[in-house]
Design a protein around this motif. Structure first.
Motif, PDB file in Angstrom:
ATOM      1  N   GLU A 269      11.861  15.265 -15.880  1.00  0.00           N
ATOM      2  CA  GLU A 269      11.921  13.984 -15.189  1.00  0.00           C
ATOM      3  C   GLU A 269      10.820  13.956 -14.131  1.00  0.00           C
ATOM      4  O   GLU A 269      10.629  14.926 -13.397  1.00  0.00           O
ATOM      5  N   ARG A 270      10.123  12.818 -14.052  1.00  0.00           N
ATOM      6  CA  ARG A 270       8.929  12.688 -13.221  1.00  0.00           C
ATOM      7  C   ARG A 270       9.149  12.920 -11.726  1.00  0.00           C
ATOM      8  O   ARG A 270       8.494  13.786 -11.118  1.00  0.00           O
ATOM      9  N   ASP A 271      10.070  12.180 -11.104  1.00  0.00           N
ATOM     10  CA  ASP A 271      10.173  12.212  -9.639  1.00  0.00           C
ATOM     11  C   ASP A 271      10.713  13.553  -9.136  1.00  0.00           C
ATOM     12  O   ASP A 271      10.177  14.130  -8.204  1.00  0.00           O
TER      13      ASP A 271
ATOM     14  N   ALA B  71       5.073   2.150  -5.611  1.00  0.00           N
ATOM     15  CA  ALA B  71       5.472   3.316  -6.415  1.00  0.00           C
ATOM     16  C   ALA B  71       4.618   4.540  -6.082  1.00  0.00           C
ATOM     17  O   ALA B  71       4.974   5.667  -6.420  1.00  0.00           O
ATOM     18  N   TYR B  72       3.486   4.306  -5.421  1.00  0.00           N
ATOM     19  CA  TYR B  72       2.541   5.391  -5.165  1.00  0.00           C
ATOM     20  C   TYR B  72       3.161   6.438  -4.247  1.00  0.00           C
ATOM     21  O   TYR B  72       3.669   6.110  -3.167  1.00  0.00           O
ATOM     22  N   ALA B  73       3.144   7.680  -4.671  1.00  0.00           N
ATOM     23  CA  ALA B  73       3.756   8.745  -3.853  1.00  0.00           C
ATOM     24  C   ALA B  73       2.970  10.036  -4.001  1.00  0.00           C
ATOM     25  O   ALA B  73       2.300  10.266  -5.011  1.00  0.00           O
ATOM     26  N   GLU B  74       3.045  10.850  -2.945  1.00  0.00           N
ATOM     27  CA  GLU B  74       2.396  12.161  -2.992  1.00  0.00           C
ATOM     28  C   GLU B  74       3.417  13.195  -2.550  1.00  0.00           C
ATOM     29  O   GLU B  74       4.213  12.923  -1.654  1.00  0.00           O
TER      30      GLU B  74
ATOM     31  N   ASP C 119      -0.558  20.081  -4.491  1.00  0.00           N
ATOM     32  CA  ASP C 119      -0.419  18.650  -4.198  1.00  0.00           C
ATOM     33  C   ASP C 119      -0.323  17.874  -5.498  1.00  0.00           C
ATOM     34  O   ASP C 119      -1.019  18.195  -6.450  1.00  0.00           O
ATOM     35  N   ARG C 120       0.535  16.866  -5.501  1.00  0.00           N
ATOM     36  CA  ARG C 120       0.523  16.004  -6.686  1.00  0.00           C
ATOM     37  C   ARG C 120       0.662  14.541  -6.268  1.00  0.00           C
ATOM     38  O   ARG C 120       1.240  14.214  -5.225  1.00  0.00           O
ATOM     39  N   THR C 121       0.108  13.674  -7.086  1.00  0.00           N
ATOM     40  CA  THR C 121       0.224  12.226  -6.902  1.00  0.00           C
ATOM     41  C   THR C 121       1.036  11.709  -8.061  1.00  0.00           C
ATOM     42  O   THR C 121       0.808  12.129  -9.199  1.00  0.00           O
ATOM     43  N   TYR C 122       2.004  10.844  -7.780  1.00  0.00           N
ATOM     44  CA  TYR C 122       2.724  10.254  -8.906  1.00  0.00           C
ATOM     45  C   TYR C 122       3.089   8.809  -8.604  1.00  0.00           C
ATOM     46  O   TYR C 122       3.099   8.374  -7.447  1.00  0.00           O
ATOM     47  N   LEU C 123       3.331   8.053  -9.651  1.00  0.00           N
ATOM     48  CA  LEU C 123       3.775   6.663  -9.506  1.00  0.00           C
ATOM     49  C   LEU C 123       5.251   6.627  -9.905  1.00  0.00           C
ATOM     50  O   LEU C 123       5.585   6.873 -11.064  1.00  0.00           O
ATOM     51  N   ALA C 124       6.111   6.331  -8.922  1.00  0.00           N
ATOM     52  CA  ALA C 124       7.552   6.316  -9.196  1.00  0.00           C
ATOM     53  C   ALA C 124       7.961   4.961  -9.775  1.00  0.00           C
ATOM     54  O   ALA C 124       8.758   4.230  -9.200  1.00  0.00           O
ATOM     55  N   LEU C 125       7.370   4.621 -10.932  1.00  0.00           N
ATOM     56  CA  LEU C 125       7.646   3.315 -11.553  1.00  0.00           C
ATOM     57  C   LEU C 125       9.048   3.300 -12.167  1.00  0.00           C
ATOM     58  O   LEU C 125       9.534   4.329 -12.645  1.00  0.00           O
ATOM     59  N   GLU C 126       9.671   2.139 -12.157  1.00  0.00           N
ATOM     60  CA  GLU C 126      10.967   1.988 -12.817  1.00  0.00           C
ATOM     61  C   GLU C 126      10.790   2.232 -14.316  1.00  0.00           C
ATOM     62  O   GLU C 126       9.853   1.689 -14.921  1.00  0.00           O
ATOM     63  N   PRO C 127      11.690   3.024 -14.939  1.00  0.00           N
ATOM     64  CA  PRO C 127      11.568   3.296 -16.379  1.00  0.00           C
ATOM     65  C   PRO C 127      11.466   2.022 -17.210  1.00  0.00           C
ATOM     66  O   PRO C 127      10.740   1.974 -18.206  1.00  0.00           O
TER      67      PRO C 127
END
Ligand code: ATP
Length: 572
Positions: free
Chosen positions: A548-550, A454-457, A464-472
């Motif tokens: 929305e996160r992503d 899920a780790y994405a930048e 720059d941002r870091t986010y975790l694209a986890l399933e809801p």
């Protein structure tokens, strides 16, 4: 890449996913504490597993103790064979898993399947060195090291116990009772989610190899002569397979196929295993394992556990390494037979025939008065020996005398004295020892893989941002609720919204500190799928911004519609 793991470990600590435990006392290798986010994520993964493998499949879930008495592990074979290869460095005294030292330093990828002498040879031939201090290991003896943690039950040391190295044994030993709950009908499945303990020689790769971890296991008891499962629900599931035959080739390839085809072509020999590989593949995808970094690998013959006749692993790709996430094995009747032998109890299910059958039964009724002092007066032992011989070998009674062995000595007994007879008998069924199909999942490795995949930048508004694209469905925090600024009216409305969402069963975090951009970034890093912001417009028209996160897209929604709309998004 390697860098992702490092960044993830740092993020995990900062944001409350997991960290080394007992750190204030220097910590000890192989033990981790899940922080608030990690514990919630782990709980969600366990719930998702339970939903699919217990509830949806109609299996029973149990919860057994983690400490079990010694006879359990004498019977299960763990005391004798649950070993890893240990090599100790002559310089620094550190212990390492010899097969890991080999794998990490040579082209050998399956050192785990090699015997000790061969590993010793490879260590010498490649002049392998200690991973801790660099001293040469050639010539070091390699030992078997048993991975079970031992303890004493009660005061004194008369009652040794062990921390279970797999949850499975807690199910097997209760089989005689569990089969009653299943009304003596096969197949039936029993699941358990719980801790397992292994005194790993060298714990490594963060929570991937620890000394205390959580397993989610299903033991499915099947009639070895029963019907195969219906594969139609999974036959079209696409899978990437790495069968043993391919691994033995120079340029072994991963096969892209479907469960249906792989079962038909015999690549997956057991229909039950085929079924569970299909279910597992769909489930892993649903909880967020990246299917481009996922495959099933068949165990090589030498790599299989002491009980398994066929075994496939689910593997996830992390930093260029394939990591075992779950094992799917056909344990045959090994466990139940061993516990029957060890406990003297019955570990069978009565298989009723469609119609009663007539069988020939051989019996004896020896004339004991004939027996002389040469048998030491032990007439009962003679009777038992004759009886078991009659069951096994009728031919032995076809001549004038029959030979029985007693305490290493052979005796000839006239057949007419044995009362040997063959008669018809009508029987309704027979006792069968079920075979066990076992999907065994590691929860910690799954959690790590889900985070890693899920780790994405990316870049948002030039930053720059870091986010975790986890399933809801599994994200530990589902929604962040923010008042735009420090303001009583905004805060009161945001409080109300947070309470309404919590009442809906959603996991909510309320945050009013820092500028709004910073608050978004914080939730991005945690992997929170949605953020709701209350602004001055909200006070006028009762709407809020939902981000929305992503995609970072923002939509306006009516406050009244929020609970229902967000619940629907969580369900997917
Ligand atoms: P490995 O070869 O990596 O030591 P294994 O083949 O011994 O693992 P199994 O006995 O098949 O593992 O256990 C089932 C599952 O339990 C594994 O697929 C894994 O997800 C998990 N597991 C096993 N050992 C550990 C450990 N030390 N730390 C975390 N999870 C583990």
């Amino acid at each position: 890449d390697e860098a992702t793991s490092q960044k993830l470990t740092e993020l995990a600590k900062r944001r409350g996913y997991f960290f080394q435990s007992s750190d204030v006392y220097g910590g000890v290798g192989g033990f981790y504490t899940f922080g608030p986010q990690g514990a919630a994520l782990k709980g969600n993964l366990e719930d998702a597993w339970r939903g699919r493998f217990a509830v949806e499949e109609g299996n029973m879930e149990i919860d057994a103790p983690t400490i079990m008495p010694e006879p359990v592990f004498e019977s299960s074979g763990h005391l004798d064979t649950f070993d890893d290869m240990l090599v100790e460095c002559p310089e620094c005294g550190e212990s390492h898993r010899a097969d890991h030292v080999v794998e990490d330093n040579t082209e050998y990828e399956d050192a785990e399947s090699l015997p000790i002498p061969e590993v010793e040879e490879i260590v010498a031939e490649y002049e392998l060195v200690c991973p801790s201090c660099g001293a040469g290991l050639a010539g070091q003896a390699i030992d078997d090291f048993n991975l079970m943690f031992a303890t004493n039950i009660g005061p004194g040391d008369s009652q040794p116990g062990y921390l279970r190295p797999e949850t499975a044994q807690g199910i097997f030993v209760e089989f005689p009772r569990l089969k009653e709950y299943a009304r003596n009908t096969l197949p039936f499945g029993v699941t358990q989610i719980g801790r397992a303990y292994r005194n790993e020689i060298s714990p490594r790769r963060s929570i991937i190899r620890t000394r205390e971890f959580t397993q989610a296991e299903l033991e499915l008891f099947v009639d070895p002569e029963g019907d195969d499962p219906d594969l139609s629900p999974v036959e079209d599931v696409p899978v990437r397979l790495y069968p043993a035959t391919e691994q033995q080739n120079e340029d072994g390839e991963i096969l892209e196929t479907t469960i249906g085809e792989a079962a038909e072509e015999g690549i997956i020999a057991s229909p039950w295993i085929a079924y569970y590989l299909g279910v597992a593949r769909e489930w892993y995808a649903a909880v967020g394992v990246d299917m481009d970094r996922f495959r099933f690998r068949q165990h090589l013959a030498g790599e299989r556990s002491h009980y398994a006749s066929d075994c496939w692993d689910a593997e996830g790709l992390i930093d260029g390494n394939w990591i075992e996430l779950a094992g799917f094995s056909d344990r045959g009747d090994y466990d139940l037979s061993k516990h029957a032998e060890g406990s003297g109890e019955r570990f069978t299910v009565f298989r009723q025939y469609d119609e009663p059958q007539t069988v020939e039964r051989a019996s004896v009724d020896p004339d004991m008065s004939y027996l002389g002092p040469e048998f030491g007066g032990d007439a009962g032992a003679v009777a038992d020996a004759l009886e078991s011989l009659a069951e096994r070998d009728r031919e032995a009674f076809s001549g004038d005398v029959v030979e029985v062995d007693l305490e290493g000595k052979s005796h000839e007994i006239p057949v007419e004295k044995t009362g040997f007879a063959v008669e018809d008998e009508t029987i309704a069924g027979e006792h069968v020892t079920p075979h066990v199909i076992e999907p065994s999942f590691g929860v910690d490795r799954l959690l790590y893989t889900v985070l890693h995949h899920a780790y994405a930048e990316d870049e948002v508004d030039g930053e720059d941002r870091t986010y975790l694209a986890l399933e809801p469905e599994i994200a530990p925090t589902f929604v962040g609720v923010f008042p735009l600024q420090s303001d009583d009216d905004l805060e009161a409305t945001a409080d109300e919204i947070a309470a309404a969402l919590r009442a809906e069963g959603l996991s909510v975090t309320y945050d009013d500190s820092g500028n709004i951009g910073r608050r978004y970034r914080r939730q991005d890093e945690v992997g929170t799928p949605f953020c709701v912001t209350v602004d001055y417009e909200s006070l006028e028209d009762d709407t809020v911004t939902v981000r929305e996160r992503d995609s970072t897209t923002q939509t306006r929604l009516a406050i009244d519609d929020l609970p229902e709309a967000l619940s629907a998004l969580r369900a997917g």
